[in-house]
Design a protein around this motif. Structure first.
Motif, PDB file in Angstrom:
ATOM      1  N   ASP A   1      68.579   3.585  21.026  1.00 18.61           N
ATOM      2  CA  ASP A   1      68.277   2.356  21.782  1.00 18.61           C
ATOM      3  C   ASP A   1      66.953   2.449  22.532  1.00 18.61           C
ATOM      4  OD1 ASP A   1      68.859   4.177  23.732  1.00 18.61           O
ATOM      5  OD2 ASP A   1      70.412   3.006  24.726  1.00 18.61           O
ATOM      6  N   GLY A   2      66.180   3.538  22.300  1.00 17.26           N
ATOM      7  CA  GLY A   2      64.850   3.652  22.902  1.00 17.26           C
ATOM      8  C   GLY A   2      64.834   4.483  24.181  1.00 17.26           C
ATOM      9  N   LEU A   3      65.999   4.780  24.769  1.00 17.25           N
ATOM     10  CA  LEU A   3      66.027   5.611  25.982  1.00 17.25           C
ATOM     11  C   LEU A   3      65.429   6.980  25.645  1.00 17.25           C
ATOM     12  CD1 LEU A   3      67.239   5.634  28.969  1.00 17.25           C
ATOM     13  CD2 LEU A   3      69.076   7.012  27.982  1.00 17.25           C
ATOM     14  N   ALA A   4      64.477   7.427  26.467  1.00 17.82           N
ATOM     15  CA  ALA A   4      63.795   8.696  26.175  1.00 17.82           C
ATOM     16  C   ALA A   4      63.751   9.570  27.423  1.00 17.82           C
ATOM     17  CB  ALA A   4      62.380   8.423  25.693  1.00 17.82           C
ATOM     18  N   ARG A   5      63.927  10.856  27.236  1.00 17.01           N
ATOM     19  CA  ARG A   5      63.831  11.809  28.349  1.00 17.01           C
ATOM     20  C   ARG A   5      63.163  13.078  27.837  1.00 17.01           C
ATOM     21  NH1 ARG A   5      64.958   7.939  30.807  1.00 17.01           N
ATOM     22  NH2 ARG A   5      66.723   7.545  32.183  1.00 17.01           N
ATOM     23  N   ALA A   6      62.480  13.764  28.763  1.00 16.79           N
ATOM     24  CA  ALA A   6      61.793  15.011  28.407  1.00 16.79           C
ATOM     25  C   ALA A   6      62.748  16.198  28.498  1.00 16.79           C
ATOM     26  CB  ALA A   6      60.628  15.221  29.372  1.00 16.79           C
ATOM     27  N   TYR A   7      62.709  17.078  27.502  1.00 15.66           N
ATOM     28  CA  TYR A   7      63.476  18.327  27.557  1.00 15.66           C
ATOM     29  C   TYR A   7      62.593  19.474  27.069  1.00 15.66           C
ATOM     30  CZ  TYR A   7      67.383  15.431  28.720  1.00 15.66           C
ATOM     31  OH  TYR A   7      68.186  14.525  29.378  1.00 15.66           O
ATOM     32  N   SER A   8      62.636  20.570  27.796  1.00 17.64           N
ATOM     33  CA  SER A   8      61.773  21.705  27.488  1.00 17.64           C
ATOM     34  C   SER A   8      62.346  22.526  26.351  1.00 17.64           C
ATOM     35  CB  SER A   8      61.649  22.593  28.729  1.00 17.64           C
ATOM     36  OG  SER A   8      61.142  21.837  29.792  1.00 17.64           O
ATOM     37  N   LEU A   9      61.454  23.175  25.638  1.00 21.79           N
ATOM     38  CA  LEU A   9      61.868  24.004  24.504  1.00 21.79           C
ATOM     39  C   LEU A   9      62.095  25.437  24.975  1.00 21.79           C
ATOM     40  CD1 LEU A   9      59.241  22.495  22.084  1.00 21.79           C
ATOM     41  CD2 LEU A   9      61.724  22.323  21.784  1.00 21.79           C
ATOM     42  N   ALA A  10      63.295  25.955  24.708  1.00 17.81           N
ATOM     43  CA  ALA A  10      63.598  27.342  25.048  1.00 17.81           C
ATOM     44  C   ALA A  10      63.336  28.239  23.847  1.00 17.81           C
ATOM     45  CB  ALA A  10      65.052  27.465  25.480  1.00 17.81           C
ATOM     46  N   SER A  11      63.118  27.627  22.689  1.00 21.05           N
ATOM     47  CA  SER A  11      62.861  28.390  21.462  1.00 21.05           C
ATOM     48  C   SER A  11      61.377  28.751  21.383  1.00 21.05           C
ATOM     49  CB  SER A  11      63.259  27.557  20.245  1.00 21.05           C
ATOM     50  OG  SER A  11      62.803  26.232  20.396  1.00 21.05           O
ATOM     51  N   ILE A  12      61.063  29.600  20.405  1.00 20.95           N
ATOM     52  CA  ILE A  12      59.654  29.911  20.156  1.00 20.95           C
ATOM     53  C   ILE A  12      59.349  29.568  18.700  1.00 20.95           C
ATOM     54  CG2 ILE A  12      59.624  31.727  21.908  1.00 20.95           C
ATOM     55  CD1 ILE A  12      59.606  33.833  19.747  1.00 20.95           C
TER      56      ILE A  12
END
Ligand SMILES: Cc1cc2nc3c(=O)[nH]c(=O)nc-3n(C[C@H](O)[C@H](O)[C@H](O)COP(=O)(O)OP(=O)(O)OC[C@H]3O[C@@H](n4cnc5c(N)ncnc54)[C@H](O)[C@@H]3O)c2cc1C
Ligand code: FES
Length: 328
Positions: free
Chosen positions: A129-140
């Protein structure tokens, strides 16, 4: 003032940002914090100019190419803009979801294309539905999947949906990568100080693993803080990293604990613990701070006043959407 994007022209009302004008007109523009912090709304000006405030936090090279943040841009003349061509869009399929803490889920996503990212950067997770949030990457880079740590916010629309409804096999859109809080090879003997609270651990874990994989030889001290020790997560992973890599040291910190085993738990405010542990080497260290904006901004100031170089402090405050928190 008018803004032209993808052949459509929209009137920007007095005091309105470019992002709000485009959203009001029904355009599907990605955004997350709306506070100039996460860079999800980065766009490029093709003709006309944008105010300096719209480019705060962007690297000099990006500023020179006309990149700006739509959520901080109140134009003072007509402009034509385009979407950010450097940002990739990929589809991620959830391959695993594990509760790793009281209110934290670890999500592993397999993506349909390569994502050219540096460990410690973040992506914008976009719901259908277009809702967006930032999430950090714990992977490499090189890991078989992308790893995210998502803390459930009370009443949180995206984090609540991820915790309750996003299941194994489901697909989500990801845009990115964003952010400049990552390890740049060089000066392998330098001390690295990484400090975070809550899911601020996610980017720090990626940065620490990346530095170690690239042969960093100086001490790598990771401080992770929570209110009580039971709310710390990822302890096994971090202790394992400690066993496998001599330069790496994990410092578990808990604020409200009556006493800790000094071998495994530091009791007190994480900022005080960091400052007292690293004071002597601060002037020559590289620092990474992630998580709650209050914690990040406060510790950044205190480390600078105690002798750290501002250029050597890399920070990712997890600014909530719509917040007016000053991320600088
Ligand atoms: C660069 C960046 C990286 C991020 N990385 C991560 C990550 O790795 N893991 C993670 O879990 N989150 C991360 N976040 C935060 C994430 O983007 C969302 O803000 C968070 O998941 C809440 O979204 P929501 O839709 O669930 O809550 P919303 O519906 O947006 O908000 C619900 C309520 O909670 C409040 N709220 C939201 N966030 C906070 C907060 N941090 N502190 C206090 N109140 C808050 C809001 O003001 C509102 O009242 C990051 C944010 C940024 C800017
Ligand atoms: S920087 Fe614009 S939405 Fe986050």
């Amino acid at each position: 003032m008018r803004v032209t994007h993808s052949g459509r022209t929209v009137e920007v009302q007095n005091g309105e940002t470019v992002l709000d004008a485009l959203l009001r007109s029904g355009e599907n523009i990605p955004y997350s914090c709306k506070a100039g912090s996460c860079q999800s709304c980065r766009m490029r000006v093709v003709s006309g100019s944008v105010p300096e405030a719209a480019q705060v936090g962007l690297k000099e090279t990006l500023r020179a190419q006309g990149y700006f943040l739509a959520c901080s841009c109140r134009p003072d003349g007509d402009i034509e803009i385009e979407s950010d061509i450097q940002v990739q869009s990929v589809v991620g399929v959830v391959r695993a979801r594990d509760r790793v803490g009281e209110d934290v889920l670890r999500i592993r996503l397999e993506i349909d294309d390569e994502l050219d990212y540096a460990a410690g950067q973040f992506v914008s997770l976009v719901r259908s539905d277009g809702l967006a949030r930032a999430y950090s990457l714990a992977s490499i880079p090189g890991d078989p999947s992308l790893e995210l740590h998502v803390r459930r916010m009370p009443g949180g629309r995206m984090s609540g949906w991820i915790h309750e409804s996003l299941g194994v096999g489901d697909a989500v859109s990801l845009r990115g990568p964003f952010g400049s809080c990552f390890y740049v090879p060089g000066r392998p003997d330098q001390r690295l100080i990484l400090a975070g609270v809550g899911t601020g651990l996610a980017p720090l874990l990626g940065i620490a693993r990346d530095a170690l994989a690239r042969g960093h030889e100086g001490p790598v001290d990771l401080f992770h803080g929570a209110l009580v020790s039971g709310r710390l997560y990822g302890v096994d992973v971090l202790r394992n990293l400690e066993r496998c890599h001599r330069p790496f040291r994990y410092h578990a910190c808990a604020l409200n604990e009556s006493q800790g085993d000094p071998e495994t738990l530091r009791v007190g405010a994480i900022s005080d613990i960091v400052l007292s542990s690293v004071k002597e080497t601060l002037a020559t260290s590289r620092v990474f701070l992630c998580g709650d904006p209050g914690f990040v901004n406060d510790l950044r100031k205190r480390l600078f006043l105690a002798g750290a170089s501002m250029q050597e402090i890399h920070a990712d405050p997890f600014t909530p959407t719509g917040s007016t928190t000053d991320a600088n």
